[in-house]
Design an enzyme around this catalytic site. Structure first.
Site, PDB file in Angstrom:
ATOM      1  N   SER A 243     -12.251 -99.139 -45.145  1.00  0.00           N
ATOM      2  CA  SER A 243     -12.508 -99.735 -43.936  1.00  0.00           C
ATOM      3  C   SER A 243     -13.043-101.028 -43.903  1.00  0.00           C
ATOM      4  O   SER A 243     -12.395-102.113 -44.383  1.00  0.00           O
ATOM      5  CB  SER A 243     -13.852 -98.556 -43.392  1.00  0.00           C
ATOM      6  OG  SER A 243     -14.136 -98.852 -41.974  1.00  0.00           O
ATOM      7  N   ASP A 475      -6.149 -92.425 -37.240  1.00  0.00           N
ATOM      8  CA  ASP A 475      -7.578 -92.996 -37.502  1.00  0.00           C
ATOM      9  C   ASP A 475      -8.693 -93.461 -36.425  1.00  0.00           C
ATOM     10  O   ASP A 475      -8.067 -94.345 -35.712  1.00  0.00           O
ATOM     11  CB  ASP A 475      -7.514 -94.206 -38.589  1.00  0.00           C
ATOM     12  CG  ASP A 475      -8.780 -94.317 -39.210  1.00  0.00           C
ATOM     13  OD1 ASP A 475      -9.678 -94.464 -38.645  1.00  0.00           O
ATOM     14  OD2 ASP A 475      -8.857 -94.519 -40.412  1.00  0.00           O
ATOM     15  N   HIS A 503     -10.574 -90.716 -40.794  1.00  0.00           N
ATOM     16  CA  HIS A 503     -10.920 -92.213 -41.096  1.00  0.00           C
ATOM     17  C   HIS A 503     -10.688 -92.285 -42.581  1.00  0.00           C
ATOM     18  O   HIS A 503     -11.436 -91.501 -43.446  1.00  0.00           O
ATOM     19  CB  HIS A 503     -12.501 -92.558 -40.732  1.00  0.00           C
ATOM     20  CG  HIS A 503     -12.602 -94.011 -41.144  1.00  0.00           C
ATOM     21  ND1 HIS A 503     -11.567 -94.966 -40.851  1.00  0.00           N
ATOM     22  CD2 HIS A 503     -13.652 -94.821 -41.477  1.00  0.00           C
ATOM     23  CE1 HIS A 503     -12.145 -96.082 -41.268  1.00  0.00           C
ATOM     24  NE2 HIS A 503     -13.345 -96.043 -41.726  1.00  0.00           N
TER      25      HIS A 503
END
Length: 534
Positions: A243, A475, A503
């Site tokens: 991320s 996602d 995710h």
């Protein structure tokens, strides 16, 4: 990144209800503040975005030589087999003589025989997620055995985060009030209250962390990583970032392309888009995740949002009606501090569960308890896990560091309530369920006491070794097209696709994904073009 559910996070919260939710939320941590993570322009991604900061000279400047040559004093810490140390870096790279920042580092030596490949630095995202917590609770013990056998597993809490001179803002009681501020104001009074909450948070950060706030940017954190690389004795940096950690890793590659080793960027962010686009993309991503959850829920008996034959749109209407009910009448939770389940806390709890389909059952049960039994305890627990609040009412500095980094990296998405109101139709179109709340959450950087130093830009990292960019098609926090964009920007980018929900992808159950990444980490061979896994 994230601040009140406005996506941008990656593995940050430590005390998750389940280990998988923990990893997903950590990776999400970086996301839920994306609201402040990009510039305020409306420039679309692509060739019109600004160029990234220029690559730094290969030779180490003499003013930084003492940092690059320092020796760390390792001591046992935490769980068995882990060592910790403190590393120094200049507070201000443009003025190294102005003082230092002390950064916490942890490692677990390679478990196999023979000479290891080197160090493997991991970052779970946020910004604000503790990389050391992530290493000790997951990466250092849960990464594949053959990877841990060949690498010294290493983590560093970035400047301003957790053990590395943390940014400080509100205390626990003040954070309780902040997290319960109404994010869907119905009138001028509620709007004024929301603005006042954002201003109080921002001003508190300025009052308690004035020294740090101008020096917690992603560029500075990436430069710290290069000092760590040198101190560890590695010629090149090997790295896995999730991320927000992908933005940190890509930034490093842009600054030090010749020092890139094996980089995995999982749940990739697109550095070339502006804040409003970023937030709209994430809002749509959470709607996509909620649609998938809705379809799954109505196929199961006891779905609190409808039964067989109920459409995802109707499920969304039912959830919105529940949120509106909580807005007027919060429900009991049994919380020791007297907190009730309000609309903002319930919204945060639902969003938290969108990061990993493994949390869907937990969310169904939490919604059933709240909607049918008037018991908001389980949804409150999900919200607390997102904010990293423990049972004693103490918050980690996740949210504080998150805002500090995001608001410095790029100008705010909105400069005032008028701009939010103008953007509401677009956000509500992107997500009828979450659009209103996520639009208002994007206001938090508007009153930040330090002016942003970054802006949207492309990162090419010309001359870097192959870099693996991982994207998940559904996602919620880092939409798949971001991974596509970043892999195209990077001169040596290789896109690895996971067709599925949740995710990030590495270590989440796909043998195909894990094998591809492990092969790259161990042999340096990136996945072939167009590689897709499910």
């Amino acid at each position: 990144m994230h601040t009140r559910p406005s996506p941008r996070r990656t593995s940050g919260p430590r005390a998750r209800a389940t280990a998988r939710l923990a990893a997903g939320l950590l990776a999400a941590a970086a996301l839920l503040v994306s609201a402040c993570s990009s510039g305020s322009s409306t420039t679309p991604a692509g060739d019109t975005a600004d160029a990234a900061p220029a690559a730094l000279p290969r030779a180490t400047p003499s003013a930084l030589s003492s940092y690059y040559s320092q020796r760390l004093r390792w001591q046992s810490c935490g769980a068995s087999g882990f060592q910790c140390a403190t590393m120094k870096a200049p507070l201000d790279y443009d003025n190294p003589g102005a003082g230092d920042v002390r950064l916490a580092v942890a490692r677990k030596n390679a478990t196999g025989k023979g000479r290891p490949i080197g160090s493997l630095l991991v970052n779970p995202g946020g910004p604000g997620g503790s990389a050391i917590d992530y290493l000790q609770s997951y990466a250092g013990i849960g990464y594949p055995a053959n990877v841990r056998a060949r690498y010294d597993m290493v983590a560093m809490d970035p400047r301003g985060v957790a053990r590395s001179e943390p940014v400080k803002c509100l205390d626990g009681r003040q954070m309780d009030a902040y997290t319960q501020a109404d994010m869907t104001p119905d009138d001028q009074r509620e709007q004024n209250a929301l603005v006042a909450a954002d201003k109080e948070f921002d001003e508190s950060c300025g009052a308690h962390s004035a020294r740090l706030l101008r020096h917690v940017s992603t560029v500075e954190a990436a430069r710290d990583m290069d000092i760590l690389r040198a101190v560890l004795g590695d010629r090149r940096l090997n790295y896995v970032g999730a991320s927000y950690g992908t933005f940190l890793g890509a930034t490093y590659a842009g600054l030090f392309p010749d020092r890139v080793g094996r980089l995995v960027l999982d749940g990739a962010m697109d550095p070339s888009i502006d804040a409003r686009t970023l937030n709209l993309d994430q809002t749509a991503g959470f709607e996509t995740a909620f649609q998938a959850f809705s379809k799954d829920c109505v196929r199961r008996s006891g779905c609190p949002l409808g039964g067989k034959g109920t459409t995802p749109a109707q499920v969304g209407d039912h959830l919105k009606a529940f949120f509106h009910k909580l807005d007027a009448h919060p429900i009991p939770t049994g919380d020791a501090d007297g907190r009730k389940l309000s609309e903002p806390l319930a919204t945060t709890g639902v969003i938290a569960a969108m990061y990993d389909q493994g949390a869907w059952e937990q969310l169904r049960e939490a919604l059933a308890s709240a909607m049918k039994e008037n018991d908001g305890a389980s949804l409150l627990a999900l919200s607390d896990s997102y904010y990293e609040r423990n049972a004693s009412g103490h918050y980690s500095n996740l949210m504080m560091a998150n805002s500090a980094v995001n608001c410095l990296d790029l100008p705010p998405a909105f400069t005032g309530p008028d701009q939010v109101r103008q953007a509401l139709p677009a956000f509500e179109k992107a997500s009828p369920v979450f659009g209103d709340a996520l639009a208002w959450a994007a206001l938090n950087c508007a009153y930040w006491p330090v002016k942003a130093t970054g802006k949207p830009h492309r990162i090419e990292a010309r001359g870097a070794a192959p870099i693996v960019v991982v994207g998940t098609t559904r996602d919620p926090a880092t939409p798949y097209r971001w991974a596509q964009s970043l892999s195209r920007q990077l001169s040596s980018g290789h896109l690895l696709t996971y067709v599925g929900d949740g995710h990030t992808a590495y270590g989440r159950g796909s043998t195909c994904i894990d094998t591809s990444i492990n092969t790259y980490l161990l042999n340096g061979t990136p996945p072939p073009p167009g590689k897709r896994c499910s």
